[in-house]
Design an enzyme around this catalytic site. Structure first.
Site, mmCIF file in Angstrom:
data_model
loop_
_atom_site.group_PDB
_atom_site.id
_atom_site.type_symbol
_atom_site.label_atom_id
_atom_site.label_comp_id
_atom_site.label_asym_id
_atom_site.label_seq_id
_atom_site.Cartn_x
_atom_site.Cartn_y
_atom_site.Cartn_z
ATOM 1 N N SER A 198 0.789 -1.238 0.000
ATOM 2 C CA SER A 198 0.000 0.000 0.000
ATOM 3 C C SER A 198 0.819 1.286 0.000
ATOM 4 C CB SER A 198 -0.961 0.015 1.195
ATOM 5 O OG SER A 198 -2.121 -0.735 0.902
ATOM 6 N N LYS A 207 0.409 3.865 -2.764
ATOM 7 C CA LYS A 207 -0.518 5.002 -2.738
ATOM 8 C C LYS A 207 0.215 6.340 -2.657
ATOM 9 C CE LYS A 207 -4.405 2.437 -0.703
ATOM 10 N NZ LYS A 207 -3.815 1.113 -0.546
ATOM 11 N N SER A 240 -5.755 4.153 4.081
ATOM 12 C CA SER A 240 -5.299 3.216 3.055
ATOM 13 C C SER A 240 -6.475 2.785 2.188
ATOM 14 C CB SER A 240 -4.613 1.993 3.669
ATOM 15 O OG SER A 240 -3.810 1.337 2.698
#
Length: 462
Positions: free
Chosen positions: A136, A139, A302
């Protein structure tokens, strides 16, 4: 000592006052959005109740169901300016970090880098150019590409157009956070002003293209990616985290919109059907929050749905297909324009759910350093959106009773066998550092996370 001083990590010369607990959380950013305001209030409330461990209602708690919030972890004082003092010596940093990089909880692939945000100087390097699965932390790349391409004040528009005397089309603009109540009210008012009280409803998802399903398939962490959905296609009242999703979010959104129109006295005949709104007359429009607010929400929670939508928005702006492939190509191109080093980089999505993604620690840390650069104010939401250790978002349960609480602001990533952390912290002398630590091949996620947290925390120590 006053609480709640807001730290704008906008320029190296920006000064901040001494504060603890809530002040450390306030260092996350300017608290412009409702989410940031809620976090500040929560932190203040924790401070007020810390001594007695008092029970109180958490924000949004149901009436009559008090929840006990643990006392706020204390944080060392946050000192003056991001560029104040002197950066830690490279040899001293290596002596501190090298043993932590050798921790048994990390996998065979372990990389890391620490950068002085004020000068861009690399203070620590452990195979930082080696690309591995970022999970993640991808991102951060998606956020930088979106903010640089579209601007922090950009908004995503969902419109309703009339394509005939009694036909309207709900046109998706790629906003996964759409809340349609006001749009329905405005549409009903516009129809009545035209003397229309009965319509057929179509819905248009053509703003995005390509497969709607992520390669991982059906997953509670991500809705099918379509240009039209309501509240991320969630089938419960949650706003973040895993949740069951609608199989066809666009159709579900159109059905919900039809129901809302009926509640405003508009007859909707038949079932909503796919259609095109091109050339129609606009009746109403809903604007999302600003892109900076969406980026903050994406990073703090997230949020995979926002991430995939923003990657497609970047593709659309770049003239690429607004698809997984188009988004991946456009995000990489946007980062190259920013001068971000992309050795070994592979983008296959915007969220980081794919194991095929690859980024290096230096790529992530350089993105964060750019976000702290006074010459790139458009990227500031990357910093203000980072979860705050022991306080907010995906870090709320990590760094408990740690010296890094409140001082480490970071995006984390977790996939099977992969653990990553990338963010910022402040040294005791007030120096802002950006960092990234990554590991692959892990077999015990909690142990790997703890090892990464120790690495980040070490940067806050004298």
């Amino acid at each position: 000592m006053p609480h709640g001083k807001t730290w704008q990590v906008v320029a190296v010369s920006a000064a901040i006052g001494l504060a603890v607990s809530v002040g450390a959380v306030a260092a996350a950013g300017p608290w412009e959005s409702g989410q940031r305001t809620a976090e500040r209030r929560l932190a203040a409330d924790r401070d007020q109740h810390a001594d007695g461990h008092a029970a109180h209602r958490s924000p949004g708690a149901a009436a009559g169901r008090p929840t006990v919030t643990p006392p706020a972890p204390s944080a060392p004082p946050v000192l003056a300016a991001a560029g104040a003092g002197t950066p830690p010596a490279a040899n001293a940093l290596a002596a501190r970090l090298d043993p932590l990089m050798a921790a048994q909880g990390l996998g065979p692939v372990r990389t890391g880098v620490v950068i002085d945000a004020a000068t861009g100087q690399v203070l620590y390097d452990h195979q930082s150019g080696r690309a591995s699965t970022p999970a993640s932390t991808t991102k951060l790349a998606t956020a930088a590409a979106a903010l640089a391409t579209l601007g922090p004040d950009h908004r995503l528009a969902t419109t309703v157009v009339a394509t005939g005397a009694h036909r309207i089309v709900l046109v998706g603009g790629g906003d996964p956070t759409l809340v349609p109540e006001q749009l329905a009210a405005d549409t009903a008012a516009a129809l009545k002003a035209r003397g229309t009280t009965s319509v057929r409803l179509g819905y248009d998802t053509s703003y995005f293209s390509g497969p709607v399903m992520h390669p991982i398939g059906t997953n509670t962490n991500l809705s099918p990616v379509t240009a039209l959905m309501v509240r991320e296609g969630r089938l419960d009242d949650s706003a973040s985290g895993p949740a069951d999703r609608a199989d066809d979010p666009a159709r579900s959104a159109a059905e919900a919109f039809a129901s809302l129109l009926r509640g405003h006295g508009i007859t909707v005949t038949g079932q909503p059907t796919p259609g095109r709104g091109a050339g129609g007359t606009q009746l109403a429009v809903h604007q999302s929050g600003t892109l900076s607010a969406l980026v903050e929400r994406m990073l703090t929670n997230s949020d995979n749905d926002i991430a995939e939508a923003l990657a497609r928005q970047v593709a659309h702006a770049a003239g690429q297909p607004a698809s997984f492939a188009g988004g991946a190509k456009a995000v990489g191109a946007a980062l190259r324009r920013l001068g971000v080093p992309l050795g070994g980089a592979v983008f296959t999505d915007g969220s980081g759910l794919a194991h095929a993604d690859a980024l290096s620690a230096v790529t992530l840390a350089r993105i964060l350093a750019l976000a702290a650069d006074p010459h790139h104010p458009e990227l500031r939401a990357i910093l203000t959106g980072l979860p705050v250790a022991a306080f907010t978002g995906t870090l709320s349960s990590r760094f408990q009773a740690s010296p890094g609480a409140g001082l480490v602001h970071a995006k984390t990533g977790t996939l099977t066998g992969t653990n990553t952390i990338a963010g910022t912290t402040v040294t005791p002398s007030g120096r802002l550092l950006t960092f990234a630590f990554m590991t692959e091949g892990t077999t015990n996620p909690p142990t790997a996370q703890s090892a990464l947290d120790h690495l980040a925390t070490a940067l806050t120590q004298p």
